[in-house]
Design a protein around this motif. Structure first.
Motif, PDB file in Angstrom:
ATOM      1  N   LEU A 141      19.555  31.666  44.393  1.00  0.00           N
ATOM      2  CA  LEU A 141      19.114  30.342  43.929  1.00  0.00           C
ATOM      3  C   LEU A 141      20.153  29.264  44.233  1.00  0.00           C
ATOM      4  O   LEU A 141      19.810  28.147  44.580  1.00  0.00           O
ATOM      5  CB  LEU A 141      18.824  30.405  42.435  1.00  0.00           C
ATOM      6  N   TRP A 142      21.418  29.590  44.011  1.00  0.00           N
ATOM      7  CA  TRP A 142      22.496  28.651  44.336  1.00  0.00           C
ATOM      8  C   TRP A 142      23.787  29.418  44.564  1.00  0.00           C
ATOM      9  O   TRP A 142      23.922  30.560  44.102  1.00  0.00           O
ATOM     10  CB  TRP A 142      22.680  27.574  43.251  1.00  0.00           C
ATOM     11  N   ILE A 143      24.701  28.752  45.266  1.00  0.00           N
ATOM     12  CA  ILE A 143      26.019  29.351  45.537  1.00  0.00           C
ATOM     13  C   ILE A 143      27.053  28.253  45.352  1.00  0.00           C
ATOM     14  O   ILE A 143      26.863  27.140  45.844  1.00  0.00           O
ATOM     15  CB  ILE A 143      26.117  29.862  46.997  1.00  0.00           C
ATOM     16  N   LYS A 144      28.133  28.536  44.624  1.00  0.00           N
ATOM     17  CA  LYS A 144      29.256  27.593  44.554  1.00  0.00           C
ATOM     18  C   LYS A 144      30.476  28.286  45.148  1.00  0.00           C
ATOM     19  O   LYS A 144      30.840  29.382  44.691  1.00  0.00           O
ATOM     20  CB  LYS A 144      29.558  27.206  43.094  1.00  0.00           C
ATOM     21  N   ARG A 145      31.073  27.656  46.125  1.00  0.00           N
ATOM     22  CA  ARG A 145      32.288  28.222  46.738  1.00  0.00           C
ATOM     23  C   ARG A 145      33.472  27.438  46.181  1.00  0.00           C
ATOM     24  O   ARG A 145      33.684  26.278  46.523  1.00  0.00           O
ATOM     25  CB  ARG A 145      32.179  28.144  48.254  1.00  0.00           C
ATOM     26  N   HIS A 146      34.237  28.078  45.298  1.00  0.00           N
ATOM     27  CA  HIS A 146      35.299  27.391  44.549  1.00  0.00           C
ATOM     28  C   HIS A 146      36.590  27.308  45.351  1.00  0.00           C
ATOM     29  O   HIS A 146      37.318  26.331  45.279  1.00  0.00           O
ATOM     30  CB  HIS A 146      35.550  28.119  43.233  1.00  0.00           C
ATOM     31  N   THR A 147      36.900  28.375  46.069  1.00  0.00           N
ATOM     32  CA  THR A 147      38.041  28.430  46.985  1.00  0.00           C
ATOM     33  C   THR A 147      37.546  29.297  48.152  1.00  0.00           C
ATOM     34  O   THR A 147      36.469  29.895  48.054  1.00  0.00           O
ATOM     35  CB  THR A 147      39.280  29.122  46.337  1.00  0.00           C
ATOM     36  N   PRO A 148      38.319  29.421  49.229  1.00  0.00           N
ATOM     37  CA  PRO A 148      37.824  30.262  50.334  1.00  0.00           C
ATOM     38  C   PRO A 148      37.509  31.701  49.887  1.00  0.00           C
ATOM     39  O   PRO A 148      36.660  32.354  50.480  1.00  0.00           O
ATOM     40  CB  PRO A 148      38.971  30.229  51.344  1.00  0.00           C
ATOM     41  N   LYS A 149      38.156  32.200  48.819  1.00  0.00           N
ATOM     42  CA  LYS A 149      37.857  33.601  48.448  1.00  0.00           C
ATOM     43  C   LYS A 149      37.140  33.769  47.101  1.00  0.00           C
ATOM     44  O   LYS A 149      36.877  34.897  46.689  1.00  0.00           O
ATOM     45  CB  LYS A 149      39.126  34.451  48.508  1.00  0.00           C
ATOM     46  N   LEU A 150      36.820  32.678  46.427  1.00  0.00           N
ATOM     47  CA  LEU A 150      36.140  32.798  45.124  1.00  0.00           C
ATOM     48  C   LEU A 150      34.796  32.086  45.135  1.00  0.00           C
ATOM     49  O   LEU A 150      34.721  30.895  45.450  1.00  0.00           O
ATOM     50  CB  LEU A 150      37.000  32.190  44.004  1.00  0.00           C
ATOM     51  N   MET A 151      33.746  32.797  44.762  1.00  0.00           N
ATOM     52  CA  MET A 151      32.421  32.169  44.699  1.00  0.00           C
ATOM     53  C   MET A 151      31.655  32.640  43.472  1.00  0.00           C
ATOM     54  O   MET A 151      31.878  33.745  42.971  1.00  0.00           O
ATOM     55  CB  MET A 151      31.613  32.484  45.967  1.00  0.00           C
ATOM     56  N   THR A 152      30.772  31.776  42.983  1.00  0.00           N
ATOM     57  CA  THR A 152      29.794  32.181  41.976  1.00  0.00           C
ATOM     58  C   THR A 152      28.423  31.933  42.575  1.00  0.00           C
ATOM     59  O   THR A 152      28.266  31.057  43.440  1.00  0.00           O
ATOM     60  CB  THR A 152      29.959  31.397  40.654  1.00  0.00           C
ATOM     61  N   PHE A 153      27.463  32.714  42.158  1.00  0.00           N
ATOM     62  CA  PHE A 153      26.098  32.520  42.665  1.00  0.00           C
ATOM     63  C   PHE A 153      25.107  33.073  41.663  1.00  0.00           C
ATOM     64  O   PHE A 153      25.473  33.846  40.767  1.00  0.00           O
ATOM     65  CB  PHE A 153      25.915  33.183  44.047  1.00  0.00           C
ATOM     66  N   ALA A 154      23.856  32.631  41.803  1.00  0.00           N
ATOM     67  CA  ALA A 154      22.796  33.124  40.914  1.00  0.00           C
ATOM     68  C   ALA A 154      21.648  33.638  41.754  1.00  0.00           C
ATOM     69  O   ALA A 154      21.354  33.100  42.829  1.00  0.00           O
ATOM     70  CB  ALA A 154      22.315  32.007  40.001  1.00  0.00           C
TER      71      ALA A 154
END
Ligand SMILES: Cc1cc2nc3c(=O)[nH]c(=O)nc-3n(C[C@H](O)[C@H](O)[C@H](O)COP(=O)(O)OP(=O)(O)OC[C@H]3O[C@@H](n4cnc5c(N)ncnc54)[C@H](O)[C@@H]3O)c2cc1C
Ligand SMILES: NC(=O)c1ccc[n+]([C@@H]2O[C@H](COP(=O)([O-])OP(=O)(O)OC[C@H]3O[C@@H](n4cnc5c(N)ncnc54)[C@H](OP(=O)(O)O)[C@@H]3O)[C@@H](O)[C@H]2O)c1
Length: 258
Positions: free
Chosen positions: A15-28
């Motif tokens: 549904l969505w992806i947030k890329r916080h840093t090149p190696k950290l992401m959250t997604f649903a």
């Protein structure tokens, strides 16, 4: 795909992806109405890989009652799933094993006054789910979350933690919450800088949280880097705590975060 394999998973939309840093992401991903989990458990997420499948475990970050399933991923250089996540886009799909698993469940403690959640890296995810469960706040007088990362830009949940105070179900308990950041490879204001076992040994973790730790009152949950879990567990045992078992209640629950 044969019928018995197909029955074990569903195919869900990102549904969505947030890329916080090149190696950290959250997604649903979308959540099937039939998908059940307890806060603290992990999903198995998969992709088709040639003729087979690639499956990896990810702790659910969202609340038990949420409409979607949210995850926090640390991308590993040359990791097979990490390579896929790097290029993943909203609208793509992931396979979701129908069964959630895991025993990092606060309900397994029979008693206790203060709940202390010790995490490194992605090990914070199961605790973020637990923090959104009102019954946990009714059960413990204080809930403390500790997150150890190497660098300050890896503390990506500060805003979400601060906004717990406005959460419609949790806000009223905000006064019971303590958060302590630990940043091990650079100096940061308000963060402690030693690794978790050292902070337990020298007393600065309890001091930072404004709590007095004791086997009578404190219950520890530990999740993250397996070496940290082992070292922290040993430190707690040396301090008089013991592993919680179903037939022999104790003060420690652990889960290796990878
Ligand atoms: C119970 C459980 C829960 C998990 N929950 C999460 C989660 O919520 N978020 C998440 O990002 N990962 C989680 N993992 C790890 C995840 O399953 C994958 O291993 C990870 O995403 C890397 O997959 P990969 O195929 O890219 O590399 P892999 O081949 O699986 O891993 C390569 C190496 O990377 C290291 N590694 C793996 N995962 C991590 C990590 N999270 N942080 C630091 N180093 C790691 C290990 O040394 C591992 O041997 C969990 C693992 C387990 C067993
Ligand atoms: N973060 C980095 O600088 C770095 C660099 C190169 C590669 N990587 C790789 O990138 C991946 C993800 O790294 P990550 O930083 O998210 O996870 P991580 O390596 O597990 O580090 C997260 C936190 O756990 C701490 N930690 C590690 N081992 C510990 C132990 N035995 N006892 C107590 N604390 C411990 C780290 O302290 P320390 O900072 O003291 O280790 C850090 O504060 C891993 O595969 C890692 O090997 C990371």
């Amino acid at each position: 795909m044969n019928a018995s394999t197909a029955e074990k998973y569903t195919e869900e939309t990102i549904l969505w992806i947030k890329r916080h840093t090149p190696k950290l992401m959250t997604f649903a991903i979308s959540r099937p109405a039939s998908y059940r989990f307890s806060a603290g458990q992990f999903s198995r997420l998969g992709i088709r890989d040639g003729a087979g499948f690639l499956w990896r475990a990810y702790s659910v970050l969202s609340a038990e009652y949420a409409d979607t399933l949210e995850y926090f991923a640390v991308l590993i250089e040359d990791g097979a799933m990490s390579r896929h996540f790097e290029h993943m886009q909203p609208g793509d799909t992931l396979l979701l094993d129908k069964t959630a698993t895991g025993f990092l469940l606060p309900g397994r403690f029979q008693d206790g006054r203060d709940l202390i959640m010790l995490s490194t890296g992605s090990g914070i995810a199961p605790f973020l789910s637990m923090l959104q469960q009102p019954e946990l706040w009714q059960r413990f007088e204080h809930i403390a979350l500790v997150h150890s990362v190497s660098y300050a830009n890896e503390l990506i949940f500060n805003h979400a933690l601060a906004s717990l105070a406005e959460h419609p179900l949790i806000g009223e308990y905000a006064g019971q919450f303590r958060f302590q950041a630990v940043v091990t490879r650079e100096k940061v204001a308000d963060a402690l800088s030693l690794r978790l076992p050292e902070l337990l040994k020298n007393g600065t973790l309890a001091e930072g949280l404004g709590l007095v730790f004791s086997p009578e009152d404190s219950r520890f949950m530990v999740c993250g880097n397996p070496a940290m879990v082992a070292d922290t567990f040993k430190t707690l045992v040396d301090q008089g705590y013991r592993l919680n078992r179903n037939k022999l209640p104790g003060q420690i629950l652990i889960e290796n975060g990878f």
